[in-house]
Scaffold this active site. Sequence first.
Site, PDB file in Angstrom:
ATOM      1  N   HIS A 136      -7.382   1.062  -2.700  1.00 40.89           N
ATOM      2  CA  HIS A 136      -7.155  -0.355  -2.404  1.00 40.89           C
ATOM      3  C   HIS A 136      -6.550  -0.589  -1.032  1.00 40.89           C
ATOM      4  O   HIS A 136      -6.597  -1.706  -0.509  1.00 40.89           O
ATOM      5  CB  HIS A 136      -6.306  -1.017  -3.498  1.00 40.89           C
ATOM      6  N   ASP A 166      -8.291   5.014  -7.964  1.00 37.50           N
ATOM      7  CA  ASP A 166      -7.638   4.367  -6.818  1.00 37.50           C
ATOM      8  C   ASP A 166      -7.226   5.402  -5.767  1.00 37.50           C
ATOM      9  O   ASP A 166      -6.147   5.312  -5.188  1.00 37.50           O
ATOM     10  CB  ASP A 166      -6.431   3.542  -7.262  1.00 37.50           C
ATOM     11  N   GLY A 237       3.288  -1.614   0.938  1.00 42.59           N
ATOM     12  CA  GLY A 237       3.163  -0.701   2.075  1.00 42.59           C
ATOM     13  C   GLY A 237       3.378   0.744   1.682  1.00 42.59           C
ATOM     14  O   GLY A 237       2.976   1.656   2.400  1.00 42.59           O
ATOM     15  N   ASN A 238       4.031   0.953   0.531  1.00 40.62           N
ATOM     16  CA  ASN A 238       4.208   2.317   0.034  1.00 40.62           C
ATOM     17  C   ASN A 238       2.944   2.865  -0.629  1.00 40.62           C
ATOM     18  O   ASN A 238       2.855   4.071  -0.889  1.00 40.62           O
ATOM     19  CB  ASN A 238       5.340   2.400  -0.988  1.00 40.62           C
ATOM     20  N   SER A 239       1.988   1.995  -0.912  1.00 41.40           N
ATOM     21  CA  SER A 239       0.776   2.422  -1.599  1.00 41.40           C
ATOM     22  C   SER A 239       0.097   3.555  -0.842  1.00 41.40           C
ATOM     23  O   SER A 239      -0.137   3.462   0.366  1.00 41.40           O
ATOM     24  CB  SER A 239      -0.204   1.260  -1.752  1.00 41.40           C
ATOM     25  N   VAL A 296     -21.267   7.014 -25.689  1.00 36.81           N
ATOM     26  CA  VAL A 296     -20.851   6.353 -26.924  1.00 36.81           C
ATOM     27  C   VAL A 296     -19.827   5.269 -26.596  1.00 36.81           C
ATOM     28  O   VAL A 296     -19.105   5.386 -25.605  1.00 36.81           O
ATOM     29  CB  VAL A 296     -20.226   7.343 -27.936  1.00 36.81           C
TER      30      VAL A 296
END
Length: 505
Positions: A136, A166, A237-239, A296
Amino acid sequence: MKLSLNRSTALLPAFSRISLAIGLAGMLAFSGPSMAAAQQHKQVPYAAALAPGAPVSFADLIEEISPAVVSINVETHEEAPDAQLPEGMDQLPEQFREFFRRQQPGRNGKPRAREGRALGSGFLISREGYVVTNNHVIENASKITVAMQDGREFEAEMIGKDKLTDLAVLKIKDDKDFPFVSFAEDINLRVGDWVVAVGNPFGLGGTATAGIVSATGREIGRGAYDFIQIDASINRGNSGGPAFDLYGNVVGVNSQILSPTGGNIGIGFAIPARVASKVTKELIDKGSVTRGYLGVNIQSIDQDLADSEGLKAREGALVAKVIKDSPAKKAGFKTGDIVLKLDGKSIEDSRDLTRKVGELFVGHKAKFLVLRNGKRKTLTVTIGKRPDNLGETGTPEATTSNVDEFGMELGSLSQEDRDRLDLEEDRGILVERVEAGKTAFKKGIRAGNALLAAGSTDLNSPADFERAVNEARKAGRKAIRILVQNRNGQLFTALRLDETKSKKD
């Protein structure tokens, strides 16, 4: 080169001074990330700890790992959708429609492209300049710039990304050797273990915070993968930044926070190193992630369903539907099978099965232990490739659901009913009415639904349903499993027999 401290000279003197200052003997010297030449020796952590107590300092750890943590600056470019005329305008003559189009922002009535910027964090995992971050963070990126701790900036290119986990991998466009860190391998991370998060919150640059592992195996949404919950401060911002253990190994990739305001409240989530390591290796090798596919629709088993099948515990995953022409269909899976084991490993629930199947290689011949009509059976399946358009889990939400004694009036299905429910099968009976507050209503069954099976009995008339209920009671079942068809598809639920029996008695 790989980051490493000198065990004998860098730490011992510092810890000796600490020992003298606080008057304690036997302080240990702890080391940093292992190098290939030092892997024969047992790792010890960077931070010294008073026993019991918090680490004396994280300084040596942070000083050593910080050069491998980067800030990521992203420029985005999105083509805006075509301008839509207000409702009813399409009935106007063409010259009037063209006039209104020209009033839209942009040139010649065409919307302007959307330009934007995004900030995030990442970390280097090789000397060649491969960088791990969140999907992201770099989504819709037209230009990506990686900023090092020493102020140097480099342009980076996209190597691969995986929306399901992600995660994304970038490559710095430079031939220099870069400092890097490694994922923790085979680590038994426990609640209460120390973690250190380093990243670029709010674009401030290299920032370190510390905390503990608050929980492991945390489920968020309906995704197949779980998270590590940490209370080290994580903000916007730490992402994409790393969470380290005290050995300097990456134990997680910071991905999300839970916050009513957007700021830190001590609840952050990191993608476990076990998942991140596997996904990033595949992204570097192939640019994408290939996952195994069974074919399934499944749901977890609640206590009522467990009782209806004679299971001692809520275990396994219940097959609500077998997809046409899927690997499962070819291997002989049937609706109503309960998957108990995969290649000898127990299945906890639907999420666990989805995760385990996804980790299998395409072409792998997997052995599934299933429970069918009270008997255990092993099915061998050649695992296929998961379609790109499949949802996060490929499973329906499990709702819990219970002849007249359950508050239902049953009848026959007309062709109109079958068309409305998109029901291609010949079996099934119609739920004509459900009394509010009764057992069936509480279990989610509604008027207009179809009941396809009760236990192992296909339903073609209300008498079939009553007969199946009586047989389940004679067999000592506490509940009976029901296959329900609604507009969203097929779903198993179970109607308790002991409750309605006691009411009648």
